[in-house]
Write a protein that holds these residues in place. Sequence first.
Motif, PDB file in Angstrom:
ATOM      1  N   GLN A 126      52.032  52.846  52.906  1.00 39.70           N
ATOM      2  CA  GLN A 126      51.247  53.811  53.679  1.00 39.70           C
ATOM      3  C   GLN A 126      49.977  54.223  52.958  1.00 39.70           C
ATOM      4  OE1 GLN A 126      54.138  56.898  54.388  1.00 39.70           O
ATOM      5  NE2 GLN A 126      55.401  55.574  55.688  1.00 39.70           N
ATOM      6  N   THR A 177      48.354  52.507  50.653  1.00 39.08           N
ATOM      7  CA  THR A 177      47.444  51.366  50.594  1.00 39.08           C
ATOM      8  C   THR A 177      46.589  51.299  51.859  1.00 39.08           C
ATOM      9  OG1 THR A 177      48.991  50.105  49.216  1.00 39.08           O
ATOM     10  CG2 THR A 177      47.280  48.865  50.353  1.00 39.08           C
ATOM     11  N   GLN A 178      47.234  51.446  53.010  1.00 39.01           N
ATOM     12  CA  GLN A 178      46.520  51.382  54.284  1.00 39.01           C
ATOM     13  C   GLN A 178      45.636  52.602  54.496  1.00 39.01           C
ATOM     14  OE1 GLN A 178      46.316  48.849  56.345  1.00 39.01           O
ATOM     15  NE2 GLN A 178      44.924  49.999  57.687  1.00 39.01           N
ATOM     16  N   ALA A 179      46.169  53.778  54.195  1.00 35.33           N
ATOM     17  CA  ALA A 179      45.416  55.017  54.433  1.00 35.33           C
ATOM     18  C   ALA A 179      44.137  55.075  53.613  1.00 35.33           C
ATOM     19  CB  ALA A 179      46.295  56.224  54.124  1.00 35.33           C
ATOM     20  N   TRP A 180      44.224  54.668  52.350  1.00 33.53           N
ATOM     21  CA  TRP A 180      43.021  54.736  51.512  1.00 33.53           C
ATOM     22  C   TRP A 180      42.046  53.604  51.817  1.00 33.53           C
ATOM     23  CZ3 TRP A 180      41.308  58.813  49.066  1.00 33.53           C
ATOM     24  CH2 TRP A 180      42.205  59.855  48.852  1.00 33.53           C
ATOM     25  N   LYS A 181      42.557  52.494  52.308  1.00 33.89           N
ATOM     26  CA  LYS A 181      41.672  51.419  52.763  1.00 33.89           C
ATOM     27  C   LYS A 181      40.840  51.905  53.942  1.00 33.89           C
ATOM     28  CE  LYS A 181      41.707  46.639  54.459  1.00 33.89           C
ATOM     29  NZ  LYS A 181      42.562  45.472  54.819  1.00 33.89           N
ATOM     30  N   GLU A 182      41.473  52.636  54.851  1.00 30.17           N
ATOM     31  CA  GLU A 182      40.757  53.160  56.012  1.00 30.17           C
ATOM     32  C   GLU A 182      39.694  54.184  55.608  1.00 30.17           C
ATOM     33  OE1 GLU A 182      43.874  54.695  58.448  1.00 30.17           O
ATOM     34  OE2 GLU A 182      44.568  52.693  59.088  1.00 30.17           O
ATOM     35  N   ARG A 183      39.872  54.788  54.435  1.00 36.16           N
ATOM     36  CA  ARG A 183      38.895  55.761  53.941  1.00 36.16           C
ATOM     37  C   ARG A 183      37.840  55.110  53.052  1.00 36.16           C
ATOM     38  NH1 ARG A 183      42.126  61.256  52.297  1.00 36.16           N
ATOM     39  NH2 ARG A 183      39.962  61.880  51.918  1.00 36.16           N
ATOM     40  N   GLY A 184      37.938  53.797  52.866  1.00 34.32           N
ATOM     41  CA  GLY A 184      36.934  53.074  52.098  1.00 34.32           C
ATOM     42  C   GLY A 184      37.249  52.912  50.628  1.00 34.32           C
ATOM     43  N   THR A 209      40.157  51.463  47.496  1.00 35.42           N
ATOM     44  CA  THR A 209      41.238  50.536  47.181  1.00 35.42           C
ATOM     45  C   THR A 209      42.346  51.286  46.462  1.00 35.42           C
ATOM     46  OG1 THR A 209      39.748  48.635  46.996  1.00 35.42           O
ATOM     47  CG2 THR A 209      41.871  48.468  45.880  1.00 35.42           C
TER      48      THR A 209
END
Length: 282
Positions: A99, A101-108, A110
């Motif tokens: 979760q 990994t995906q959430a912080w990817k969506e915020r730009g 890694t």
Amino acid sequence: MIAFLGMGLLGANFVKALLKKGAQVQVWNRTAAKASALEAAGAKAFSEVADAVKGANFVHLTLKDDQTVDEVLAAAAPGLKPGAIIIDHTTTSADGAVQRTQAWKERGFTYLHAPVFMGPQNALESTGYMLISGNQEVIKAVEPALAQMTGKVINFGDTTGKAAGMKLLGNSFLVGLTASLSDTLSLAKALDIPASDISALFEVWNPGAGIPARLQRFIGGNFSQPSWELSMARKDTRLFIEAAEKGGTHLAILPAIAEEMDKWIAKGHGNDDWMVIGKDSL
């Protein structure tokens, strides 16, 4: 610039090792004194986590659990440098790692979960094991830096969260091993055998050497050619329990194992290898 959040024994020694290698490290801890104590070694301590991560290309975390990681990262977010890489060494759930990994990817950003099989001394000496999995392009970019922090980086492939799962598997084994050692010491006490004699036995006889073969037997699933019949193992387990009861000592896990053995004997597996009690785990 590196930021390190969480100055427990592991985090503090990670920081000391990085400083010895010439890195610039900014540190934060909820108990501010633990972060301030590292200023003598060359770190720069901050009372606010958002300030501690400012300008950092890598933000490392060694915290307690999923909830703590989420809370600390939420508080740190306003100070994160665009493109910063978050590397989390906390032992967490696999779902939490996925979760985040995906959430912080969506915020730009890694986020990479990199739990460790390392104690404080390992962190100070850059030995032990660090586990990673997920996006292999990300791993390729950060692995050289991670390799300097540990004895070996183990890459479990492109499945996000697998490293978290592998860490839980390893820790579950350690918990069981520790409970088993506790029962061994309790039984020794009941039998008036000093702990030093147990140490002497294990210096000569290493039961851990048989773990790979036992694991393969489990995986193979064939228990019809016993090296130790379940009925005989159950008899010995009865002797353990009776000796402990007579000696007035407590056994943590052997009674539960005896119950499991009884279930499998009742199913007709008394003449099978005693490892059949783990058949349903496959």
